[in-house]
Design an enzyme around this catalytic site. Structure first.
Site, PDB file in Angstrom:
ATOM      1  N   HIS A  72      43.779  36.774  39.650  1.00 44.76           N
ATOM      2  CA  HIS A  72      44.077  36.690  38.210  1.00 44.76           C
ATOM      3  C   HIS A  72      42.821  36.408  37.381  1.00 44.76           C
ATOM      4  O   HIS A  72      42.875  35.718  36.361  1.00 44.76           O
ATOM      5  CB  HIS A  72      45.143  35.629  37.927  1.00 44.76           C
ATOM      6  CG  HIS A  72      46.468  35.910  38.560  1.00 44.76           C
ATOM      7  ND1 HIS A  72      47.406  36.740  37.992  1.00 44.76           N
ATOM      8  CD2 HIS A  72      47.005  35.488  39.738  1.00 44.76           C
ATOM      9  CE1 HIS A  72      48.469  36.811  38.780  1.00 44.76           C
ATOM     10  NE2 HIS A  72      48.245  36.068  39.849  1.00 44.76           N
ATOM     11  N   ASN A 145      54.824  37.043  37.300  1.00 45.09           N
ATOM     12  CA  ASN A 145      54.212  38.368  37.191  1.00 45.09           C
ATOM     13  C   ASN A 145      55.111  39.283  36.369  1.00 45.09           C
ATOM     14  O   ASN A 145      56.236  38.912  36.013  1.00 45.09           O
ATOM     15  CB  ASN A 145      53.995  38.981  38.578  1.00 45.09           C
ATOM     16  CG  ASN A 145      52.884  38.312  39.353  1.00 45.09           C
ATOM     17  OD1 ASN A 145      51.911  37.836  38.778  1.00 45.09           O
ATOM     18  ND2 ASN A 145      53.021  38.260  40.669  1.00 45.09           N
ATOM     19  N   TYR A 353      47.596  26.810  44.006  1.00 46.36           N
ATOM     20  CA  TYR A 353      47.234  27.007  42.600  1.00 46.36           C
ATOM     21  C   TYR A 353      46.633  25.742  42.001  1.00 46.36           C
ATOM     22  O   TYR A 353      45.643  25.800  41.272  1.00 46.36           O
ATOM     23  CB  TYR A 353      48.452  27.461  41.787  1.00 46.36           C
ATOM     24  CG  TYR A 353      48.714  28.937  41.875  1.00 46.36           C
ATOM     25  CD1 TYR A 353      48.944  29.547  43.111  1.00 46.36           C
ATOM     26  CD2 TYR A 353      48.743  29.739  40.751  1.00 46.36           C
ATOM     27  CE1 TYR A 353      49.184  30.910  43.203  1.00 46.36           C
ATOM     28  CE2 TYR A 353      48.985  31.101  40.828  1.00 46.36           C
ATOM     29  CZ  TYR A 353      49.205  31.678  42.058  1.00 46.36           C
ATOM     30  OH  TYR A 353      49.438  33.021  42.148  1.00 46.36           O
TER      31      TYR A 353
END
EC number: 1.11.1.6
Length: 503
Positions: A72, A145, A353
């Site tokens: 990303h 997404n 993350y």
């Protein structure tokens, strides 16, 4: 325009505006006397180390970049608000959903997934759709997404998958030989590959694509009742994607088309909107699905959706780096009333993350304005690089009789009944191909043709015939027409494909 030493005088018709120029300073606040010439030993001598302004400029210039996101990396963001469409406190005690008309500030970051920062936005890729809700219970990140499923179902394969999709460590080029080699061993990827090779893999605009939470989450109400939910952002601008021939045309004209479009439309007052819908299943209903409802390669078929609110994006960032680049999203940023499900991919993302944001931004990333909660943060996390917290107390531990800082039992994690034993094996009932077939048959003829064109274009770059035949057999197992047309488009022996599919 007339410029003096201290003022800019700007005349616009009958209006004159005087703006006093600020004095240029170094980072320590000291004024700069000359920003055009270095200090030297005479007219033709060497530059002196005592030129602290020069040294600081070069030092700071060399340190402007922070680590690029491992996935990303290419993204753009916008501010806005979310307005609840009703009171859903019967399902969750999460603040954004407990009263009709409740307004929650948000920041959204759209992105490509695999390709690097600065890469063309026309490249085929899933698109990230991450939303940060600034609530009175803390920040909640819905990190999703533009496609409803993912390539893999277990986070142990995430580094391998990303490595295969990233450029080769030898050539630094993305290579279909590498990623199709990986996917030929991962039949569960068939569904997601079908999605990403439709034209949805090349959106015409961030405004004209949907968003999905991908994973199931748990909603918990005040009574402690648990329901499983999936989130779906529906674009009120409609869905618009680029067809194969349009991708080439757009890339030749503007490979920043997604960012340019979003900024241009918001600045023109055309504020994009998305309705947020949820699918809701009780634990009992989830257990009765004829596929694993906690598998990230699956959608919940025939489960009705309930609208819970609308999001409007109405402001572009004032500074890309300070807001979009330093924004940090993680599925672990949860608030009361929302908990992670047992989805194996989600469980890994909870750690990965958050950890990658610590690597990029440091331990005090939540002190950055874009990540700072609206509520007061009371924790004993301390020190670390770039810490600007105001801490004067002698008590940095808990519990203590000297400082009233205590946990609130009403926000304990919900109790979950466990069955079975510690194990390490694949999920049961994977049904790797079924939903890919459902998706293919739902497409109109033009979209089917574009899917075959897009997918075959990359498969035809694969030099290993076994890899190519195996991949085509996966799509053949999803739908015979799908596999047959793909075999024809890739010059793959259909008898071999059928034989592999029967194994």
């Amino acid at each position: 325009m007339h410029m003096s030493k201290s003022f800019l005088i700007i005349s616009m018709g009958f209006v004159a505006v005087s703006v006093q120029a600020q004095t240029l300073t170094r980072d320590n606040g000291a004024p700069v006397g000359d920003n055009q010439n270095s200090i030297t030993a005479g007219e033709h001598g060497s530059v002196l180390l005592q030129d602290v302004h020069l040294i600081q400029k070069l030092q700071r210039f060399a340190r402007e970049r922070i680590p690029e996101r491992v996935v990303h990396a290419r993204g753009t963001g916008a501010h806005g608000e979310f307005v609840a469409s009703g009171d859903f406190s019967d399902l969750t005690l999460s603040a954004p959903f407990t009263s009709k008309g409740k307004i929650t500030p948000v920041f959204v970051r759209f992105s490509t997934v695999i390709h690097s920062k600065g890469s063309p936005e026309t490249l085929r890729d899933p698109r990230g759709f991450a939303t940060k809700f600034y609530t009175e219970q803390g920040n909640w990140d819905l990190v999703g997404n533009n496609l409803p499923v993912f390539f893999i179902r277990d986070s142990i394969k995430f580094p391998d998958m990303v490595h295969s999709l990233k450029p080769s460590p030898v050539t630094n080029l993305q290579d279909p030989n590498r990623f199709f080699d990986f996917f030929s061993h991962e039949p569960g990827s068939t569904h997601m590959l079908t999605w990403v090779y439709t034209n949805l893999g090349t959106p015409a605009s961030y405004r004209t694509m949907d968003g999905f939470g991908v994973h199931a989450y748990k909603w918990i109400n005040q009574k402690g009742d648990v329901n499983y939910v999936k989130f779906h952002w529906k674009s009120l601008q409609g869905i618009e994607s680029l067809r194969p021939d349009e991708v080439v045309k757009v890339q030749g004209q503007d490979f920043n088309h997604l960012t340019n479009d979003l900024y241009t439309q918001i600045n023109a007052g055309n504020h994009p909107k998305w309705d947020l819908y949820v699918q809701v299943l009780t634990p009992e209903q989830l257990s009765k699905l004829d596929y694993n409802g906690l598998d990230a390669t699956k959608v919940w078929l025939d489960v009705p959706e309930k609208k819970v609110g609308t999001m409007t994006l109405n402001k572009v960032p004032d500074n890309f780096f300070l807001e979009t680049e330093q924004s940090a999203f993680a599925p672990s940023n949860l608030i009361p009333g929302i908990e992670p499900s047992e989805d194996r991919l989600l469980q890994g993302r909870l750690f990965a993350y958050a950890d990658t944001q610590l690597y990029r931004l440091g331990a005090n990333l939540f002190q950055l304005p874009i990540n700072r909660p609206l509520v007061e943060v009371n924790s004993h996390n301390q020190e670390g690089a770039s810490n600007s917290a105001q801490t004067a107390s002698d008590i940095n531990y808990q519990p203590s009789r000297k400082l009233e800082l205590k946990e609130d039992p009403q926000f304990k994690a919900v109790q979950t009944q466990l069955v079975g034993s510690v194990q390490q094996k694949a999920i049961s009932n994977p049904r790797n191909f079924y939903q890919a077939g459902v998706l293919y048959r739902s497409l109109n003829e033009q979209d089917k043709q574009d899917l075959i064109t897009n997918l075959x274009g990359b498969l035809n770059k694969v030099t290993d015939k076994e890899i190519k035949a195996t991949m085509v057999s996966h799509f053949y197992r999803a739908d015979k027409d799908y596999g047959t047309r793909l075999a024809r488009a890739t010059n793959t022996d259909l008898k071999q494909v059928a034989k592999l599919a029967a194994m």
